[in-house]
Design a protein around this motif. Structure first.
Motif, PDB file in Angstrom:
ATOM      1  N   GLY A   1       0.942  -1.325  -0.078  1.00 55.73           N
ATOM      2  CA  GLY A   1      -0.202  -0.134   0.006  1.00 55.73           C
ATOM      3  C   GLY A   1       0.763   1.258   0.047  1.00 55.73           C
ATOM      4  O   GLY A   1       1.704   1.313  -0.424  1.00 55.73           O
ATOM      5  N   THR A   2       0.226   2.405   0.523  1.00 50.82           N
ATOM      6  CA  THR A   2       0.729   3.679   0.358  1.00 50.82           C
ATOM      7  C   THR A   2       1.362   4.257   1.733  1.00 50.82           C
ATOM      8  O   THR A   2       1.507   5.441   1.829  1.00 50.82           O
ATOM      9  N   GLN A   3       1.060   3.465   2.792  1.00 53.14           N
ATOM     10  CA  GLN A   3       1.817   4.006   3.979  1.00 53.14           C
ATOM     11  C   GLN A   3       2.972   3.377   4.421  1.00 53.14           C
ATOM     12  O   GLN A   3       3.155   2.019   4.045  1.00 53.14           O
ATOM     13  N   ILE A   4       3.842   4.055   5.351  1.00 54.23           N
ATOM     14  CA  ILE A   4       4.959   3.320   5.716  1.00 54.23           C
ATOM     15  C   ILE A   4       4.717   1.996   6.480  1.00 54.23           C
ATOM     16  O   ILE A   4       5.425   0.936   6.432  1.00 54.23           O
ATOM     17  N   ALA A   5       3.595   2.080   7.171  1.00 56.74           N
ATOM     18  CA  ALA A   5       3.158   0.761   7.834  1.00 56.74           C
ATOM     19  C   ALA A   5       2.372   0.156   6.751  1.00 56.74           C
ATOM     20  O   ALA A   5       1.424   0.469   6.202  1.00 56.74           O
ATOM     21  N   ASP A   6       2.908  -1.291   6.623  1.00 56.92           N
ATOM     22  CA  ASP A   6       2.205  -2.163   5.646  1.00 56.92           C
ATOM     23  C   ASP A   6       0.696  -2.254   5.911  1.00 56.92           C
ATOM     24  O   ASP A   6       0.302  -2.066   7.179  1.00 56.92           O
ATOM     25  N   GLN A   7      -0.159  -2.555   4.894  1.00 59.80           N
ATOM     26  CA  GLN A   7      -1.502  -2.873   5.214  1.00 59.80           C
ATOM     27  C   GLN A   7      -1.409  -4.062   6.028  1.00 59.80           C
ATOM     28  O   GLN A   7      -0.762  -5.112   5.925  1.00 59.80           O
ATOM     29  N   PRO A   8      -2.200  -4.288   7.239  1.00 57.16           N
ATOM     30  CA  PRO A   8      -2.252  -5.271   8.272  1.00 57.16           C
ATOM     31  C   PRO A   8      -2.694  -6.682   7.539  1.00 57.16           C
ATOM     32  O   PRO A   8      -3.693  -6.618   6.662  1.00 57.16           O
ATOM     33  N   LYS A   9      -1.897  -7.757   7.740  1.00 56.34           N
ATOM     34  CA  LYS A   9      -2.162  -9.029   6.954  1.00 56.34           C
ATOM     35  C   LYS A   9      -3.755  -9.519   7.404  1.00 56.34           C
ATOM     36  O   LYS A   9      -4.085  -9.182   8.567  1.00 56.34           O
ATOM     37  N   GLY A  10      -4.345  -9.840   6.582  1.00 57.96           N
ATOM     38  CA  GLY A  10      -5.952 -10.207   6.553  1.00 57.96           C
ATOM     39  C   GLY A  10      -6.625  -9.113   6.618  1.00 57.96           C
ATOM     40  O   GLY A  10      -7.631  -9.268   6.497  1.00 57.96           O
ATOM     41  N   HIS A  11      -6.237  -7.794   6.511  1.00 58.07           N
ATOM     42  CA  HIS A  11      -7.105  -6.646   6.767  1.00 58.07           C
ATOM     43  C   HIS A  11      -6.769  -5.860   5.517  1.00 58.07           C
ATOM     44  O   HIS A  11      -7.153  -4.477   5.713  1.00 58.07           O
ATOM     45  N   GLU A  12      -6.121  -6.221   4.480  1.00 57.04           N
ATOM     46  CA  GLU A  12      -5.923  -5.233   3.443  1.00 57.04           C
ATOM     47  C   GLU A  12      -7.257  -4.729   2.680  1.00 57.04           C
ATOM     48  O   GLU A  12      -8.016  -5.470   2.634  1.00 57.04           O
ATOM     49  N   ILE A  13      -6.976  -3.687   2.790  1.00 51.59           N
ATOM     50  CA  ILE A  13      -8.160  -2.786   2.121  1.00 51.59           C
ATOM     51  C   ILE A  13      -7.776  -2.048   0.819  1.00 51.59           C
ATOM     52  O   ILE A  13      -6.991  -1.147   1.023  1.00 51.59           O
ATOM     53  N   ALA A  14      -8.318  -2.380  -0.249  1.00 56.95           N
ATOM     54  CA  ALA A  14      -7.885  -1.553  -1.634  1.00 56.95           C
ATOM     55  C   ALA A  14      -8.860  -0.469  -1.825  1.00 56.95           C
ATOM     56  O   ALA A  14      -9.833  -0.254  -1.306  1.00 56.95           O
ATOM     57  N   ASN A  15      -8.212   0.373  -2.252  1.00 50.44           N
ATOM     58  CA  ASN A  15      -8.966   1.518  -3.073  1.00 50.44           C
ATOM     59  C   ASN A  15      -7.914   2.131  -4.203  1.00 50.44           C
ATOM     60  O   ASN A  15      -7.107   1.617  -4.159  1.00 50.44           O
ATOM     61  N   PHE A  16      -8.459   3.221  -4.938  1.00 50.94           N
ATOM     62  CA  PHE A  16      -7.660   3.430  -6.133  1.00 50.94           C
ATOM     63  C   PHE A  16      -6.356   4.147  -5.839  1.00 50.94           C
ATOM     64  O   PHE A  16      -5.555   4.179  -6.514  1.00 50.94           O
ATOM     65  N   LEU A  17      -6.273   4.795  -4.489  1.00 49.63           N
ATOM     66  CA  LEU A  17      -4.950   5.242  -4.111  1.00 49.63           C
ATOM     67  C   LEU A  17      -4.050   4.347  -4.028  1.00 49.63           C
ATOM     68  O   LEU A  17      -2.820   4.453  -4.391  1.00 49.63           O
ATOM     69  N   ARG A  18      -4.327   3.188  -3.725  1.00 49.20           N
ATOM     70  CA  ARG A  18      -3.487   1.994  -3.468  1.00 49.20           C
ATOM     71  C   ARG A  18      -3.699   0.893  -4.753  1.00 49.20           C
ATOM     72  O   ARG A  18      -3.644  -0.120  -4.474  1.00 49.20           O
ATOM     73  N   MET A  19      -3.748   1.474  -5.946  1.00 52.24           N
ATOM     74  CA  MET A  19      -3.719   0.627  -7.150  1.00 52.24           C
ATOM     75  C   MET A  19      -2.774   1.267  -8.008  1.00 52.24           C
ATOM     76  O   MET A  19      -2.508   2.414  -8.060  1.00 52.24           O
ATOM     77  N   ASP A  20      -2.458   0.532  -9.299  1.00 54.53           N
ATOM     78  CA  ASP A  20      -1.784   0.878 -10.137  1.00 54.53           C
ATOM     79  C   ASP A  20      -2.593   0.939 -11.433  1.00 54.53           C
ATOM     80  O   ASP A  20      -3.627   0.221 -11.212  1.00 54.53           O
ATOM     81  N   PRO A  21      -2.180   1.392 -12.610  1.00 50.82           N
ATOM     82  CA  PRO A  21      -3.002   1.455 -13.787  1.00 50.82           C
ATOM     83  C   PRO A  21      -2.849  -0.222 -14.244  1.00 50.82           C
ATOM     84  O   PRO A  21      -2.152  -0.770 -13.933  1.00 50.82           O
ATOM     85  N   PRO A  22      -4.057  -0.541 -14.757  1.00 48.74           N
ATOM     86  CA  PRO A  22      -5.179   0.145 -15.199  1.00 48.74           C
ATOM     87  C   PRO A  22      -6.405   0.447 -14.172  1.00 48.74           C
ATOM     88  O   PRO A  22      -7.022   1.319 -14.695  1.00 48.74           O
ATOM     89  N   SER A  23      -6.322  -0.349 -13.079  1.00 49.95           N
ATOM     90  CA  SER A  23      -7.493  -0.309 -12.312  1.00 49.95           C
ATOM     91  C   SER A  23      -7.575   1.164 -11.943  1.00 49.95           C
ATOM     92  O   SER A  23      -8.850   1.770 -11.669  1.00 49.95           O
ATOM     93  N   HIS A  24      -6.386   1.587 -11.316  1.00 49.12           N
ATOM     94  CA  HIS A  24      -6.221   3.116 -10.971  1.00 49.12           C
ATOM     95  C   HIS A  24      -7.078   4.053 -11.710  1.00 49.12           C
ATOM     96  O   HIS A  24      -7.929   4.865 -11.486  1.00 49.12           O
ATOM     97  N   THR A  25      -6.745   3.990 -13.069  1.00 49.33           N
ATOM     98  CA  THR A  25      -7.123   5.026 -14.126  1.00 49.33           C
ATOM     99  C   THR A  25      -8.839   4.908 -13.999  1.00 49.33           C
ATOM    100  O   THR A  25      -9.277   5.945 -13.930  1.00 49.33           O
ATOM    101  N   ALA A  26      -9.372   3.932 -14.192  1.00 48.60           N
ATOM    102  CA  ALA A  26     -10.723   3.535 -14.579  1.00 48.60           C
ATOM    103  C   ALA A  26     -11.539   4.048 -12.998  1.00 48.60           C
ATOM    104  O   ALA A  26     -12.713   4.802 -13.333  1.00 48.60           O
ATOM    105  N   HIS A  27     -10.902   3.770 -12.045  1.00 47.26           N
ATOM    106  CA  HIS A  27     -11.818   4.078 -10.584  1.00 47.26           C
ATOM    107  C   HIS A  27     -11.595   5.694 -10.585  1.00 47.26           C
ATOM    108  O   HIS A  27     -12.549   6.321 -10.173  1.00 47.26           O
ATOM    109  N   ARG A  28     -10.183   6.216 -10.759  1.00 50.17           N
ATOM    110  CA  ARG A  28     -10.219   7.543 -10.417  1.00 50.17           C
ATOM    111  C   ARG A  28     -11.147   8.318 -11.405  1.00 50.17           C
ATOM    112  O   ARG A  28     -11.843   9.383 -11.152  1.00 50.17           O
TER     113      ARG A  28
END
Ligand code: HEM
Length: 410
Positions: A78-105
């Protein structure tokens, strides 16, 4: 921590991940040292594991623009110095690369596009006037809650078309989403607790979402996401993550700029006098407030490949942290960067909104809200006194101010 102690440390031992540095507002000498002596700095041991700190303006831009080598993906941490907690990863378009990022944004961008900002202007002005006119005179009150939080919360309620009576929930969820679970006064004490609160948020938004999906498309964020082919089938975690992103993005950053702006102008009365005599400087004041405060302290990327940055060899899988707070104080790019100067030649040249494909989508809306706040303050010719120290939050991600006792004179 005394400044002398900080300066005696060698770069090898510098770890800028400690949230206390930001709660105590003690970060400046460390970043000055890093920019000078070791601008792309490897910290081998930290509570968040090893990580690189990118501290200069140009190097931050290089990382931002090279999204092939530097990934934002939730799966890589993800996008913070602290890793996404294992088992509790929550995706959103800030934490995506293209192409999904592009479409969501692309789905949400129109709500903060130029024509909607024109539509929102009278509403923002009316609400700002209402909030300012209701403030007591010659009596201490908390600027952060009465003005900054209330105004940004009202805006978000409108963007989401969220039930007005329940709007305080949005501020609560925003606080939960960014809370540091290790803070002495943490509002959630574990990742499980955070996840449970955000799941409640998810359930609330799921009800709204289903209703909007069944109705014709409307111009609010929930309806836009519910109708777009790119986002209408979001998995539950992505759904929660996207809602949390919009709430935190729109809430926390802008409200902290509103509080920090007041502090900066009261601390620099000559700059306050300047904008009083030259209201045409308000847009430039707004940019300077955002640069000077830098509400988002950092964003992190993960190296997808071995890569070289400013002569340092970064290995595939390494964490690379871009410290906006430091890039915005880089004298090589910003003259007299440690000073608050509202008539800079290029006021919008700063990194507080990031850069590249993830550059803040709400930047113009944030600027508009803060601009209107200052236009209305000046129209009323208000004078302020700060009655005590700000209470800053324990976080290495958001530079947050929880409360600021203020008095309006006269
Ligand atoms: C002063 C106020 C604000 C600041 C300092 C700020 C800062 C940022 C930063 C640093 C990023 C990441 C940029 C990068 O990775 O390069 C970001 C992304 C984002 N911001 Fe803001 N923000 C502010 C206001 C807002 C507002 C008002 C909204 C929404 C209404 C918003 C929504 C978002 C969203 C959705 C993203 C993700 C963009 C993407 O990944 O493509 N922000 N913001």
């Amino acid at each position: 921590m005394a400044q002398a102690d900080v300066l005696r440390r060698t770069p090898a031992s510098i770890d800028v991940s400690d949230p206390r540095l930001y709660q105590d507002d003690a970060w400046r000498p460390l970043f000055t040292r890093l920019r000078q002596d070791d601008p792309v700095h490897y910290c081998e041991a930290s509570p968040f594991g090893p990580y690189w700190s990118v501290t200069r303006y140009d190097d931050i831009v290089e990382v931002e623009l090279d999204h092939d080598n530097y990934s934002s993906s939730s799966e890589l941490g993800g996008t913070q110095i602290a890793d996404q907690p294992k088992g509790h990863e929550i995706a959103n378009f800030l934490r995506m690369d293209p192409p999904s990022h592009t479409a969501h944004r692309r789905t949400v961008a129109p709500i903060v596009g130029p024509s909607n900002l024109v539509n929102l202007e009278p509403l923002i002005r009316q609400r700002t006037s209402d909030v300012l006119d209701a403030l007591p005179r010659n009596q201490t009150f908390d600027w952060a809650s009465r003005v900054s939080t209330d105004l940004t919360n009202r805006m978000l309620t409108t963007l989401l078309d969220f039930p007005w009576a329940d709007r305080e929930q949005l501020t609560w969820w925003s606080d939960v989403a960014i809370a540091n679970v290790n803070a002495p006064d943490a509002i959630v004490r574990s990742e499980d607790e955070r996840f449970a609160e955000l799941a409640k948020m998810g359930a609330c938004f799921r009800t709204l979402w289903d209703a909007r999906a069944a109705a014709p498309p409307a111009f609010d964020l929930v309806s836009m996401l519910a109708h777009s082919p790119a986002t209408r089938d979001l998995q539950p975690r992505e759904f929660i993550g996207t809602m949390a992103l919009l709430i935190v993005g729109g809430n926390d950053t802008t409200r902290n700029s509103m509080t920090a702006g007041l502090m900066a102008l009261v601390a620099h009365p000559e700059q306050f006098d300047l904008v009083r005599s030259r209201p045409d400087l308000i847009p430039s004041l707004v940019s300077e407030i955002i640069r000077y405060h830098s509400p988002v302290l950092h964003m992190r990327r993960t190296a997808r490949n071995d890569v070289e940055l400013a002569g340092r060899r970064i290995a595939r899988g390494d964490k690379v942290v871009m410290w906006y707070i430091s890039g915005n104080r880089d004298e090589d790019r910003i003259e007299r960067a440690d000073e608050f100067i509202i008539d800079r030649r290029k006021p919008r040249q700063h990194l507080a909104f990031g850069a590249g494909i993830h550059r803040c989508v709400g930047d113009r809306l944030a600027e508009q809200q803060i601009r209107i706040l200052w236009e209305e303050i000046l129209r009323r010719d208000l004078s302020f006194e700060i009655m005590g120290p700000p209470q800053r939050i324990y976080s290495n991600f958001i530079r947050g101010i929880r409360s600021l006792p203020v008095r309006i004179m006269g």
